[in-house]
Structure formats: C-alpha cells, structure tokens
Design a protein around this motif. Sequence first.
Motif, mmCIF file in Angstrom:
data_model
loop_
_atom_site.group_PDB
_atom_site.id
_atom_site.type_symbol
_atom_site.label_atom_id
_atom_site.label_comp_id
_atom_site.label_asym_id
_atom_site.label_seq_id
_atom_site.Cartn_x
_atom_site.Cartn_y
_atom_site.Cartn_z
ATOM 1 N N ARG A 213 0.836 -1.202 0.000
ATOM 2 C CA ARG A 213 0.000 0.000 0.000
ATOM 3 C C ARG A 213 0.868 1.248 0.000
ATOM 4 N NH1 ARG A 213 -3.301 -3.154 3.485
ATOM 5 N NH2 ARG A 213 -2.328 -2.239 5.349
ATOM 6 N N LYS A 214 1.960 1.199 0.724
ATOM 7 C CA LYS A 214 2.878 2.336 0.763
ATOM 8 C C LYS A 214 3.604 2.497 -0.573
ATOM 9 C CE LYS A 214 6.772 4.232 3.411
ATOM 10 N NZ LYS A 214 7.732 3.970 4.522
ATOM 11 N N VAL A 215 4.035 1.406 -1.130
ATOM 12 C CA VAL A 215 4.766 1.460 -2.402
ATOM 13 C C VAL A 215 3.876 1.990 -3.505
ATOM 14 C CG1 VAL A 215 5.861 0.066 -4.214
ATOM 15 C CG2 VAL A 215 6.367 -0.416 -1.802
ATOM 16 N N ARG A 216 2.642 1.511 -3.577
ATOM 17 C CA ARG A 216 1.782 1.812 -4.723
ATOM 18 C C ARG A 216 0.839 2.984 -4.469
ATOM 19 N NH1 ARG A 216 0.905 -4.614 -5.711
ATOM 20 N NH2 ARG A 216 3.072 -5.018 -6.369
ATOM 21 N N ALA A 217 1.077 3.724 -3.423
ATOM 22 C CA ALA A 217 0.264 4.909 -3.154
ATOM 23 C C ALA A 217 0.343 5.889 -4.331
ATOM 24 C CB ALA A 217 0.760 5.603 -1.883
ATOM 25 N N GLY A 218 -0.805 6.386 -4.747
ATOM 26 C CA GLY A 218 -0.836 7.378 -5.813
ATOM 27 C C GLY A 218 -0.958 6.823 -7.197
ATOM 28 N N LEU A 219 -0.990 5.493 -7.345
ATOM 29 C CA LEU A 219 -1.181 4.923 -8.675
ATOM 30 C C LEU A 219 -2.579 5.266 -9.181
ATOM 31 C CD1 LEU A 219 0.361 1.339 -8.821
ATOM 32 C CD2 LEU A 219 1.076 3.373 -10.076
ATOM 33 N N ARG A 220 -2.658 5.687 -10.425
ATOM 34 C CA ARG A 220 -3.960 6.014 -11.000
ATOM 35 C C ARG A 220 -4.735 4.747 -11.309
ATOM 36 N NH1 ARG A 220 -0.210 9.252 -13.671
ATOM 37 N NH2 ARG A 220 -0.290 11.445 -13.169
#
Length: 220
Positions: A213-220
């Motif tokens: 969740r931290k790594v992929r935060a902000g993925l559209r």
Amino acid sequence: MTTTVERPWVQEMVVVHRVFRRESRLMPQLVRNVRPGDVERARFLGSMFREYDAGLHAHHTGEDALLWPKLLARVDLDADLVLRMEQQHEVVAAGLREAMALLAVWEADASAPARDALADAMDRHRRDLLVHLDEEEHSVLPLVSEHITVAEWTALGEEARSHTPKDKLLFMLGALLEDATPEETSRFLSHLPMPARVLWHTVGRRQYEKQMRKVRAGLR
C-alpha cells in the motif's frame, strides 16, 4: 509395467516471472507519479527498485550457473536457443545498469528531468525483459521439463533463495503469491515448513500488504 518419470514443476518459473512482469510495469508509473523535489519518496522507491534489481540478478545468475550449462550439454539441436537466452540476460543486465545509474541521479534531488529519464530507462528495461521472459516460457520451459531433473530444478530455486536476506523471505513469498492462482498458492505453501506457513498467515501477509500500500500509493 510403465514407470512414471517425475517432472519438475516448471509453472514455478512462470509465477516468478509474473512478479518481474508486474513490478517492471508498475515501477515506471510509480516513478512518474513522484512530485519534483520529493526526495523522500524517490529514495523509498529507489530502495524498492534495488530489491527488484537484486532479485532479478539472482534469478538470472542462477540460470546462468545451473540451468544453461546443463541444457547445452543435453540439447544439441537447441544450442542456439540457450545461447540466445544468455545473450538476452546480458541485454537485460545492461538495461538495469543504465537504470540504476539514473536512479542515483534522481534520488539526489528528485528533479523532473531525472525522474523522466529514469522512468524511460525502466520502460526500455521492461521491453527487453519481456522479450526474454516470453521466449523463455514458450521455448525453454518445455526443454526443462524434458531434460532437467526435479533435484536439479529444486537446486535452481534454492540458489536464488540463498541470495535473499532472511528478513526478506516473507516479502518475497508475498510477491510470488500476490497474483498466484489458488492452486499455485497451495503448491508454494506446501513446500514451506509448518512454522514458516504459520508465520506467513499470522504476520507475513499483513506486513506485505501494508508495504505494498505504501509502495503503490498514488497509482492512477
């Protein structure tokens, strides 16, 4: 009486490849989403890309040492294919070296030009990687099923795992299981000692999901 010869579970490599396919697709997107000047986020993603780089390097090094020599010795008609696999490893490694050099530049200031140059290099790496993975799965895995023993195949997996720090093993398992089918998941977990399975279910899975969740935060 017909004797059944046990064959290696080559689907294991397809699952491993799935991790590299997924992460090589997502990482350029994640990099492009970083705001100029956000050095903290750049360095965090940089640490993740270094783990990806180390994992892919270990995977390919194991094949170079333990798989290609055996196939070359046993499969005369397909020697060109095996040599091409080795050459593709070199191309992929060169692309990763380029990306790693650009990563160091981006981590220093998280500038937009450095960010975009890195993401473009990651895209080029992915294109080279997919050429290799596609051909390996289509043309090499059938040869593995025919010419590599279960013990030799197991040794290849153990070699790759031996290069993974112990505190990263549960994370690696999470990466493998993220897109695995129920059958694949059951197969992977069945090979773990009972304490490791318990640790995965009680701690590892939650830790992996939290990190992602931290790594992929902000993925559209």
